[in-house]
Design a protein around this motif. Sequence first.
Motif, PDB file in Angstrom:
ATOM      1  N   SER A 101      37.386  27.698 -25.660  1.00  0.00           N
ATOM      2  CA  SER A 101      36.051  27.608 -24.650  1.00  0.00           C
ATOM      3  C   SER A 101      35.784  28.583 -23.848  1.00  0.00           C
ATOM      4  O   SER A 101      36.871  28.973 -23.083  1.00  0.00           O
ATOM      5  CB  SER A 101      36.347  26.088 -23.902  1.00  0.00           C
ATOM      6  OG  SER A 101      35.305  25.953 -23.172  1.00  0.00           O
ATOM      7  N   SER A 102      34.788  28.998 -23.628  1.00  0.00           N
ATOM      8  CA  SER A 102      34.638  30.364 -22.857  1.00  0.00           C
ATOM      9  C   SER A 102      34.520  29.611 -21.261  1.00  0.00           C
ATOM     10  O   SER A 102      34.355  30.632 -20.338  1.00  0.00           O
ATOM     11  CB  SER A 102      33.181  31.065 -23.066  1.00  0.00           C
ATOM     12  OG  SER A 102      32.195  29.961 -23.266  1.00  0.00           O
ATOM     13  N   ARG A 103      34.185  28.456 -21.462  1.00  0.00           N
ATOM     14  CA  ARG A 103      34.083  27.857 -19.982  1.00  0.00           C
ATOM     15  C   ARG A 103      34.922  26.404 -19.843  1.00  0.00           C
ATOM     16  O   ARG A 103      34.434  25.515 -19.758  1.00  0.00           O
ATOM     17  CB  ARG A 103      32.712  27.532 -19.483  1.00  0.00           C
ATOM     18  CG  ARG A 103      31.728  28.878 -19.521  1.00  0.00           C
ATOM     19  CD  ARG A 103      30.265  28.274 -19.189  1.00  0.00           C
ATOM     20  NE  ARG A 103      29.321  29.671 -19.271  1.00  0.00           N
ATOM     21  CZ  ARG A 103      28.252  29.544 -19.171  1.00  0.00           C
ATOM     22  NH1 ARG A 103      27.491  28.394 -19.148  1.00  0.00           N
ATOM     23  NH2 ARG A 103      27.445  30.720 -19.167  1.00  0.00           N
ATOM     24  N   CYS A 104      36.025  26.708 -19.832  1.00  0.00           N
ATOM     25  CA  CYS A 104      37.297  25.578 -20.098  1.00  0.00           C
ATOM     26  C   CYS A 104      37.524  24.844 -18.724  1.00  0.00           C
ATOM     27  O   CYS A 104      38.168  23.749 -18.815  1.00  0.00           O
ATOM     28  CB  CYS A 104      38.520  26.091 -20.562  1.00  0.00           C
ATOM     29  SG  CYS A 104      39.536  27.229 -19.451  1.00  0.00           S
ATOM     30  N   LEU A 105      36.697  25.102 -17.630  1.00  0.00           N
ATOM     31  CA  LEU A 105      36.952  24.300 -16.553  1.00  0.00           C
ATOM     32  C   LEU A 105      36.065  23.226 -16.671  1.00  0.00           C
ATOM     33  O   LEU A 105      35.696  22.359 -15.644  1.00  0.00           O
ATOM     34  CB  LEU A 105      36.563  24.894 -15.318  1.00  0.00           C
ATOM     35  CG  LEU A 105      37.622  25.832 -14.767  1.00  0.00           C
ATOM     36  CD1 LEU A 105      37.507  26.716 -13.611  1.00  0.00           C
ATOM     37  CD2 LEU A 105      39.126  25.128 -14.594  1.00  0.00           C
ATOM     38  N   ARG A 106      34.990  23.221 -17.732  1.00  0.00           N
ATOM     39  CA  ARG A 106      34.215  22.245 -17.927  1.00  0.00           C
ATOM     40  C   ARG A 106      34.570  20.885 -18.479  1.00  0.00           C
ATOM     41  O   ARG A 106      34.960  20.749 -19.638  1.00  0.00           O
ATOM     42  CB  ARG A 106      32.625  22.500 -18.118  1.00  0.00           C
ATOM     43  CG  ARG A 106      32.158  23.618 -17.998  1.00  0.00           C
ATOM     44  CD  ARG A 106      30.554  24.082 -18.680  1.00  0.00           C
ATOM     45  NE  ARG A 106      29.911  25.120 -17.680  1.00  0.00           N
ATOM     46  CZ  ARG A 106      28.640  25.610 -18.294  1.00  0.00           C
ATOM     47  NH1 ARG A 106      28.187  25.055 -19.223  1.00  0.00           N
ATOM     48  NH2 ARG A 106      28.199  26.236 -17.485  1.00  0.00           N
ATOM     49  N   PRO A 107      34.418  19.632 -17.951  1.00  0.00           N
ATOM     50  CA  PRO A 107      35.066  18.273 -18.614  1.00  0.00           C
ATOM     51  C   PRO A 107      34.605  18.160 -19.856  1.00  0.00           C
ATOM     52  O   PRO A 107      35.300  17.547 -20.773  1.00  0.00           O
ATOM     53  CB  PRO A 107      35.160  17.258 -17.343  1.00  0.00           C
ATOM     54  CG  PRO A 107      34.839  18.044 -16.171  1.00  0.00           C
ATOM     55  CD  PRO A 107      34.164  19.507 -16.468  1.00  0.00           C
ATOM     56  N   ASN A 108      33.468  18.297 -19.943  1.00  0.00           N
ATOM     57  CA  ASN A 108      32.487  17.945 -21.408  1.00  0.00           C
ATOM     58  C   ASN A 108      33.005  18.947 -22.594  1.00  0.00           C
ATOM     59  O   ASN A 108      32.499  18.513 -23.590  1.00  0.00           O
ATOM     60  CB  ASN A 108      31.149  17.906 -21.009  1.00  0.00           C
ATOM     61  CG  ASN A 108      30.473  19.097 -20.868  1.00  0.00           C
ATOM     62  OD1 ASN A 108      31.156  19.855 -19.839  1.00  0.00           O
ATOM     63  ND2 ASN A 108      29.443  19.519 -21.444  1.00  0.00           N
TER      64      ASN A 108
END
Length: 123
Positions: A101-108
Amino acid sequence: QLQLVESGGGLVQPGGSLRLSCAASGFRLDYYTIGWFRQAPGKEREGVSCTSGGSTNYPDSVKGRFTISRDNAKNTVYLQMNSLKPEDTAVYYCAVRESYSSRCLRPNNYNYWGQGTQVTVSS
């Protein structure tokens, strides 16, 4: 068979430290995106730490205070929390995504979640 179990939460005074653990069963954590999230009453779930593709991420709210780590032999992920503040009070969750995930702080972006552990920072 896939399960994540958090532990290590509790009551701590401001400025104190806690180390949360996330034990995985049914699969290996080595190859997956891993994140820690928190949710306080009336607030949206937010990422506080994650690791994916060999990199780690932290929001400004916890940067320099929280550290994510893993012990592959124990199949466990940790969140070391130092210099805790009252605003850190929340239920903390670990989560796993079975790909990068390039944006792994996103819960979804996550597939599996633990049950959560309560962290309360209060004097």
